[in-house]
Design an enzyme around this catalytic site. Structure first.
Site, short mmCIF file in Angstrom:
data_model
loop_
_atom_site.label_atom_id
_atom_site.label_comp_id
_atom_site.label_asym_id
_atom_site.label_seq_id
_atom_site.Cartn_x
_atom_site.Cartn_y
_atom_site.Cartn_z
N GLU A 233 0.82 -1.23 0.00
CA GLU A 233 0.00 0.00 0.00
C GLU A 233 0.85 1.27 0.00
OE1 GLU A 233 -0.53 -2.59 1.99
OE2 GLU A 233 -2.66 -3.17 1.89
N MET B 162 24.47 8.73 2.16
CA MET B 162 24.39 10.03 2.82
C MET B 162 24.69 9.91 4.30
SD MET B 162 24.11 13.20 2.33
CE MET B 162 23.18 13.84 0.95
N LYS C 75 -17.56 -0.41 5.92
CA LYS C 75 -18.08 -1.34 4.90
C LYS C 75 -19.58 -1.18 4.71
CE LYS C 75 -17.57 -6.14 3.46
NZ LYS C 75 -17.13 -7.50 3.90
N PHE D 122 -11.49 -7.00 13.99
CA PHE D 122 -10.42 -7.50 13.12
C PHE D 122 -10.09 -6.46 12.05
CE2 PHE D 122 -9.13 -9.87 9.24
CZ PHE D 122 -7.89 -10.27 9.72
N GLN D 123 -8.82 -6.18 11.90
CA GLN D 123 -8.31 -5.19 10.95
C GLN D 123 -8.93 -3.81 11.14
OE1 GLN D 123 -8.33 -6.92 6.91
NE2 GLN D 123 -6.25 -7.62 7.30
#
Lengths: 553, 171
Positions: free
Chosen positions: A49, A468, A161, A111-112
């Site tokens: 993602e 760097m 949802k 959940f999630q």
């Protein structure tokens, strides 16, 4: 007719003219993906993602249109966070859509479930948790408006949802009415008059321009201002492309790794015209000594940037393009004099340089890229030495051709952002200039590039170091290279494993042929340039130091 | 210096978090913050007392303005205004000292709103100095519990902090 929330989202995105979406499906965003399936909207499945957020960001920077990314709830949403923070710091308009557990499950550690509006509160321009399908179309309309106007920035919309499933009548609103959001676009006439007066009296003016010039599309107005005032122009990292670096009055970049000419000019000028820039610490160095001899005019669309870091004599709040057009009308043509000669001398005496010794130097590779592409490519960078060399040794002449993570300094930005840029500009050559460290942070997006045949070219300046950080350890930590030596995979084999073209270059004379081959391939190519290991980025202003006191170069 | 900001905000969920988060994130000090509905049910009003010099205040105001939910900010410190705070104090009060406490309550024009066997609850409204004075006076009796609302404030006379009057009416 009643539409589901998911269908409303699709319709609304179409209303906003969205052409590309970068995303990754999951449980709580399933209704949206179902509506997306035969919607005709082009969706690019990334491999992580974070890649979606950066791709949307790269798309937005390359095209000037808002980028859209999508993820599911919980880990999907949190994986967007770095990309959203990155877009926030660099004022990039992206819309992040996240799935969320159904309203009734919110706050129950489902959940999630993650409180993504809470998490992204300080890194979004605004965010929404939509809990009624009736609010959905208006929310999307507002989001695009907020993301793309004023000082642009990311907006996140969290979509439970059940809201995606619920049905309502769809009507896309025509107008946005936000009582608390009315960006000031036109400059105040009195202030503009004062600025014109200061400019008229200045003997040694310098224009310091930032990403705001590009965001506002004000490069023509800026050019006119430079011509009228005969001011040398220096840009920030994000301002690259706002003023042609091939122009005699271009000073290149200023600040920590800026040119000596730019840093001397800013230190000696009697008038600093700051345009769409925010006096970042990487630009100013020691703030008390920054432009210490100068009066300051600061033009910016965000009032909060004015007076934040430095005292300003004439602040002008407004859209840079509009303000510059107003200002230019008040100005008379200035004549060339001692100051312009001085600038030319500094440029002549202190060009950017590196020790050519017959070995493969990273700076040389950037110069070759400039020659092969005739300065006509979109250059995207990772973060670190690769980024600074890409900024220093390629001459940018057009806006939106240099794309880099400035404010946040996000390693792993380059490859997904390059993919986004290439999707937005299919006819351009897009090159991601990377280090062997940062490329490994989002290397999985090679699969995305291959899957959709997005022909980005990844140039790895491979020194087997986190270069760097190693440079800082060399200079400030007595060469104690604590965990900066890094081994990578065989990048050529890795590219091939992903289905991309892999090339390796170890000698200076192989650089050009490899680049030409990569451009002609018209498919994703990775070139592993094995460069001198301990090359440094110079000039360099030690952190917190005054910018006219530079090391090296 | 302390400033009193009257802030009108959209009555949206999370608006308090946005404002409070902004203060902590940018390192500004809130002395007190109160929030409640206004005459318009879509709009809430916050009274924020914040310490800082003019530069800090300028940044606070500008950063607050950047929040989409913030509609209007008035720094009323230098204006004529009325400010009030409410405090509830539960004080130890066996019958022998009740008379004395009631005298104090009268002097401050406070009220006794609950009488327990060994305690009284005293309600007092006023500006900050008065609230501090009443608390000070009750300390000797033993303060068992104390809660104060923080400051609410309003401009005097014909000046308004209201969304319909972007320009303050001075008549």
């Amino acid at each position: 007719m009643q539409l589901s929330g998911a269908e409303i989202i699709i319709k609304s995105l179409k209303e906003e003219g969205v052409e590309a979406i970068f995303g990754y499906p999951g449980g709580q965003i399933l209704p949206f993906y179902d509506a997306l399936y035969d919607s005709g909207l082009k969706h690019y499945l990334v491999r992580h993602e974070q890649g979606a957020a950066h791709a949307a960001d790269g798309y937005a920077r390359a095209t000037g249109k808002p980028g859209v990314c999508v993820a599911t709830s919980g880990p999907g949403a949190t994986n967007l966070v770095t990309g959203i923070a990155n877009a926030y710091m660099d004022s990039v308009p992206i819309i992040a859509l996240t799935g969320q557990v159904p309203c009734g499950m919110l706050g129950k550690d489902s959940f999630q479930e993650a409180d993504i509006t809470g998490i992204t509160l300080p890194i979004t321009k605004h965010n929404y948790l939509v809990n009624d399908v009736k609010d959905l179309a208006r929310t999307i309309k507002e989001s695009f408006h907020i993301a793309t106007t004023g000082r642009p920035g990311p907006v996140l919309i969290d979509l439970p949802k059940d809201v995606q499933v619920a049905k309502t009548k769809f009507k896309y609103p025509e107008d946005v009415s936000l009582k608390g959001y009315k960006p000031i676009l036109k400059g105040n006439k009195g202030q503009i008059g004062q600025a014109a007066k200061l400019i008229g009296n200045a003997k040694r003016p310098v224009i310091y321009c930032g990403g705001g010039v590009i965001v506002s599309g004000a490069n023509a107005e800026l050019f006119r201002l430079a011509e009228l005032t005969l001011s040398p122009v220096t840009t920030t990292l994000l301002g690259k492309g706002a003023f042609p670096e091939t122009h005699p009055m271009s000073l290149g970049m200023l600040g920590m790794h800026g040119t000596k000419a730019a840093n001397y000019a800013v230190s000696e000028c009697d008038l600093l015209i700051a345009v769409g820039a925010r006096f970042d610490d990487r630009v100013t160095g020691k703030i008390d000594e920054f432009a210490a001899k100068a009066r300051v005019i600061h033009i910016d669309v965000d009032p909060a940037e004015i007076g934040k870091n430095v005292k300003v004599d004439v602040p002008i709040v407004g859209d840079v393009k509009k303000v510059l057009a107003q200002l230019n009308e008040k100005l008379e043509q200035q004549l060339s004099g001692e100051w312009q000669d001085k600038i030319a001398q500094w440029k002549e005496k202190h060009p950017l340089s590196y020790g050519a010794n017959g070995k493969l130097k990273p700076q040389f590779i950037i110069e070759q890229i400039y020659e092969v592409t005739r300065g006509d490519a979109i250059i995207v960078t990772e973060v670190g030495q690769n980024q600074m060399w890409a900024a220093q040794y390629y001459k940018y002449t057009r806006p939106r051709t240099f794309i880099s993570s400035g404010g946040l300094g996000t390693m792993g930005y380059g490859l997904p952002a390059a993919i986004g840029a290439q999707v937005g500009c299919p006819d351009s050559v897009v090159i991601d200039i990377a280090g062997d460290g940062s490329i490994q942070m989002n290397i999985q997006e090679l699969a995305t590039a291959v899957h959709y045949n997005i022909p980005v070219i990844v140039v790895i300046l491979n020194n087997n170091f986190l270069g760097m950080v190693r440079q800082w350890q060399e200079i400030f930590y007595d060469r104690r290279y604590s965990y900066t030596e890094i081994t990578g995979p065989d990048f050529v084999k890795l590219a091939e494993a992903y289905g991309a073209v892999g090339l390796r270059v170890t000698e200076p004379n192989e650089v050009k042929p490899a680049l030409k081959k990569a451009i002609e391939a018209k498919r994703p190519v990775l070139i592993d340039f094995v460069v001198e290991r301990e090359e440094n980025v110079f000039p360099m202003v030690p952190p917190g130091g005054a910018i006219h006191k530079m090391l090296g170069g | 210096m302390r400033h009193i900001l009257a802030v009108l905000v959209e009555n949206n969920p999370g608006v308090l978090t946005r404002v409070a988060g902004l203060f902590s994130r940018r390192g500004y000090n809130i002395d007190s913050l109160t929030v409640g509905r206004t005459e318009n049910s879509n709009i809430s009003r916050m009274t924020i007392v914040v310490s800082g010099d003019d530069l800090v205040l300028e940044q606070v105001t500008k950063q607050l303005h950047k929040l989409i939910d913030v509609i209007k900010i008035n720094d009323i410190t230098s204006e004529q205004y009325v400010d009030r705070e409410l405090v509830l104090i539960k004080v130890g009060a066996d019958p022998t000292v009740r008379g004395e406490i009631m005298q104090i309550v009268d002097i401050f024009r406070a009220r006794i709103v609950d009488i327990g066997r060994k305690t009284l609850i005293i309600e007092c409204t006023g500006d900050e100095d008065k609230i501090s004075a009443v608390i000070e006076s009750l300390i000797p009796f033993g303060i068992k519990e104390l809660v104060r609302t923080g400051k609410v404030a309003m401009l005097r006379g014909q000046k308004f902090t209201s969304i319909n009057d972007n320009k303050e009416d001075d008549n």
